[in-house]
Structures are given as structure tokens and as C-alpha cells.
Design a protein around this motif. Structure first.
Motif, PDB file in Angstrom:
ATOM      1  N   PRO A  71       0.704  -1.213   0.147  1.00  0.00           N
ATOM      2  CA  PRO A  71      -0.020  -0.017  -0.020  1.00  0.00           C
ATOM      3  C   PRO A  71       0.808   1.115  -0.035  1.00  0.00           C
ATOM      4  N   SER A  72       0.317   2.222  -0.546  1.00  0.00           N
ATOM      5  CA  SER A  72       1.044   3.775  -0.667  1.00  0.00           C
ATOM      6  C   SER A  72      -0.033   4.658  -0.927  1.00  0.00           C
ATOM      7  N   PRO A  73       0.087   5.765  -0.183  1.00  0.00           N
ATOM      8  CA  PRO A  73      -0.728   6.979   0.041  1.00  0.00           C
ATOM      9  C   PRO A  73      -1.118   7.481  -1.612  1.00  0.00           C
ATOM     10  N   GLY A  74      -2.145   7.625  -2.093  1.00  0.00           N
ATOM     11  CA  GLY A  74      -2.660   7.997  -3.253  1.00  0.00           C
ATOM     12  C   GLY A  74      -2.870   7.159  -4.167  1.00  0.00           C
ATOM     13  N   CYS A  75      -2.669   5.726  -3.901  1.00  0.00           N
ATOM     14  CA  CYS A  75      -2.582   4.795  -4.885  1.00  0.00           C
ATOM     15  C   CYS A  75      -4.106   4.392  -5.553  1.00  0.00           C
ATOM     16  N   VAL A  77      -6.396   1.314  -6.199  1.00  0.00           N
ATOM     17  CA  VAL A  77      -6.310  -0.027  -5.878  1.00  0.00           C
ATOM     18  C   VAL A  77      -7.384  -0.727  -6.882  1.00  0.00           C
ATOM     19  N   HIS A  78      -6.650  -1.769  -7.663  1.00  0.00           N
ATOM     20  CA  HIS A  78      -7.149  -2.609  -8.522  1.00  0.00           C
ATOM     21  C   HIS A  78      -6.811  -4.137  -8.349  1.00  0.00           C
ATOM     22  N   GLY A  79      -7.606  -4.774  -7.959  1.00  0.00           N
ATOM     23  CA  GLY A  79      -7.251  -6.313  -7.355  1.00  0.00           C
ATOM     24  C   GLY A  79      -6.476  -5.968  -6.100  1.00  0.00           C
ATOM     25  N   ARG A  80      -5.307  -6.769  -6.441  1.00  0.00           N
ATOM     26  CA  ARG A  80      -4.458  -6.916  -5.187  1.00  0.00           C
ATOM     27  C   ARG A  80      -3.214  -5.839  -5.269  1.00  0.00           C
ATOM     28  N   PHE A  81      -3.313  -5.157  -6.340  1.00  0.00           N
ATOM     29  CA  PHE A  81      -2.101  -4.181  -6.784  1.00  0.00           C
ATOM     30  C   PHE A  81      -2.719  -2.657  -6.341  1.00  0.00           C
ATOM     31  N   CYS A  82      -1.634  -2.019  -5.928  1.00  0.00           N
ATOM     32  CA  CYS A  82      -1.848  -0.500  -5.486  1.00  0.00           C
ATOM     33  C   CYS A  82      -1.092   0.283  -6.730  1.00  0.00           C
ATOM     34  N   PHE A  83      -1.871   0.812  -7.579  1.00  0.00           N
ATOM     35  CA  PHE A  83      -1.388   1.661  -8.846  1.00  0.00           C
ATOM     36  C   PHE A  83      -0.937   2.926  -8.636  1.00  0.00           C
ATOM     37  N   ARG A  84       0.515   3.424  -8.451  1.00  0.00           N
ATOM     38  CA  ARG A  84       0.980   4.872  -7.963  1.00  0.00           C
ATOM     39  C   ARG A  84       0.553   5.661  -9.230  1.00  0.00           C
ATOM     40  N   PRO A  85       0.415   6.867  -8.633  1.00  0.00           N
ATOM     41  CA  PRO A  85      -0.149   7.957  -9.469  1.00  0.00           C
ATOM     42  C   PRO A  85       0.886   8.361 -10.406  1.00  0.00           C
ATOM     43  N   GLU A  86       2.272   8.182 -10.052  1.00  0.00           N
ATOM     44  CA  GLU A  86       3.288   8.668 -10.943  1.00  0.00           C
ATOM     45  C   GLU A  86       3.442   7.619 -12.212  1.00  0.00           C
ATOM     46  N   GLY A  87       3.317   6.313 -11.939  1.00  0.00           N
ATOM     47  CA  GLY A  87       3.510   5.378 -12.991  1.00  0.00           C
ATOM     48  C   GLY A  87       2.489   5.410 -13.906  1.00  0.00           C
TER      49      GLY A  87
END
Length: 230
Positions: A71-75, A77-87
Motif C-alpha cells: 500500500p502507498s498513499p494516493g494509490c 487499488v485494482h485487485g491486489r495491486f496498488c497503482f502509483r499515480p506517477e506510474g
């Protein structure tokens, strides 16, 4: 000659090295002055299980962490993954082409269940598939292949199964499609993509480290240099 070029779909089971196969195909094109755009996403494994993906912009070489199981702030969440805003921002910029005729090849690694749910790269795919686009290469898991083809109404996609296809023959077919695209579309001065190096892509193996110096035994489609005058 058609306005829209083929979509090549590299497919295989999860963990069957679709991204590695793609990287090897692209490695054969290094030094050919191609206007390469899109993203490639080498994965990371922790304790024997996929733990995240790094995203690399093929046009700039820039990379960002795309998603992680941590987990990371601002992500998102899709499925079990936290997608980073920068990515996500990096990928959406890379796939939001202002003019598809300024690109020789567009790569999307990968198109999967999140896109089918309307998130991650879904918006970019929707737009691209309504435009006369250059040759594209997608990676798609085998179990999602038919659904992806139907969802984006892909006509006659070229399906490349990593369990049966060869890297050299696949690269040659892609180069043929690029050349056909160039014959029917004006070519502006080229700013060749830097292409990712070993470090940017997590030390994935390149089949040809020096494609710009290919020898006489290499198929002619690779010996040709694609330049602004072609």
C-alpha cells in the motif's frame, strides 16, 4: 494499403515470459531509426509471487513504479495491486499520442483484466482503436485473448504465441508492417526512441545487443536503416 496497421498480440500464460519475448523482438530493432512509442512493464517477484511492475516509457527511457502489492498513499487499488499515480501518469502520457502518424510502432505491455474493467490504460486504448493507427504490439494473457480482441473490435490481429513463435520471425513481420505503414504515410524528421537498456528493464536479456551492427547473414528487413529520407 489500409489506413490502420496491424495489431500484433504477443500471448501466453501468466509467467510465460511475454514481456521478455517482446523485449527481445524490440532489441532486434535497436539502431534502425524507428519512432518507437509506448510502454513496457517488467515485473517483480517476491516469495515466488508477482509483487509489482515497473513501467518504462519507450520514447524517453523514463521509468516509474507502476504498481505494487505494498500500500502507498494516493494509490488506485485494482485487485491486489496498488497503482502509483506517477506510474499511471507516465503510462497515460506515453499512450496519448497527439498524432499517430508521428509513430512507427506503438507498444502496450500489457492489456489485461484491469483494462477490460475500464481502468489503467482502457481510455487510451479506446481512443487509439478509433484512429488510423500505426502498427501496434500488445501483450495479452492467453485466457483473455478472445475477450480483448472482441472488446476493442480488433480486425485480423496477428496473434503471436510465445510457446510456438520465433523472436526473429516475429520481429521481421513487425518490420514489414512498419515499412508498409511508412509507404502510405508521410515521414517527418525522426527522433529515434532511445529504447530501454538492460538496467531500465530489470536486466531482461536482449537477443541482439548490437542490432545496429547486424551482419550480412541477417534478414534484409533488419539490415535496412529506416531514415527520414525513406
Amino acid at each position: 494499403m489500409r489506413e490502420t496497421a496491424p495489431v500484433f498480440i504477443i500471448t501466453g500464460e501468466q509467467g510465460q515470459c511475454k514481456t521478455t519475448f517482446l523485449y527481445q523482438v524490440l532489441g532486434l530493432m535497436t539502431g534502425l531509426d524507428l519512432r518507437l512509442r509506448g510502454v513496457i512493464a517488467p515485473g517483480h517477484v517476491r516469495d515466488g509471487r508477482r509483487s509489482g511492475f515497473t513501467l518504462v516509457d519507450l520514447a524517453t527511457g523514463r521509468q516509474e513504479m507502476l504498481c505494487s502489492t505494498d500500500p502507498s498513499p494516493g494509490c488506485e487499488v485494482h485487485g491486489r495491486f496498488c497503482f502509483r499515480p506517477e506510474g499511471l501518469a507516465l503510462g497515460r502520457r506515453a499512450l496519448s499520442l497527439q498524432d499517430t502518424e508521428e509513430t512507427d510502432l506503438l507498444v502496450i505491455d500489457e492489456v489485461g483484466r484491469f483494462e477490460l474493467q475500464g481502468v489503467v490504460w482502457a481510455g487510451q486504448l479506446d481512443r487509439l482503436c478509433t484512429l488510423p493507427h500505426p502498427p501496434m504490439v500488445w501483450t495479452v494473457r492467453r485466457r483473455l485473448l478472445d475477450t480483448v480482441i472482441e472488446r476493442w473490435s480488433l480486425e485480423d490481429p496477428v496473434v503471436v504465441d510465445v510457446g510456438a513463435a520465433g523472436v526473429l520471425s516475429t520481429a521481421s513481420d513487425v518490420m514489414d508492417a512498419i515499412w508498409e505503414w511508412r509507404e502510405t504515410h508521410p515521414v517527418s524528421p525522426i527522433s529515434p526512441a532511445p529504447f530501454i537498456n538492460r538496467h531500465a528493464a530489470g536486466d531482461l536479456p536482449l537477443m541482439a545487443d548490437a542490432a545496429s551492427g547486424v551482419g550480412a547473414g541477417t534478414p534484409s528487413i533488419f539490415r535496412r536503416r529506416y531514415t527520414a529520407s525513406d
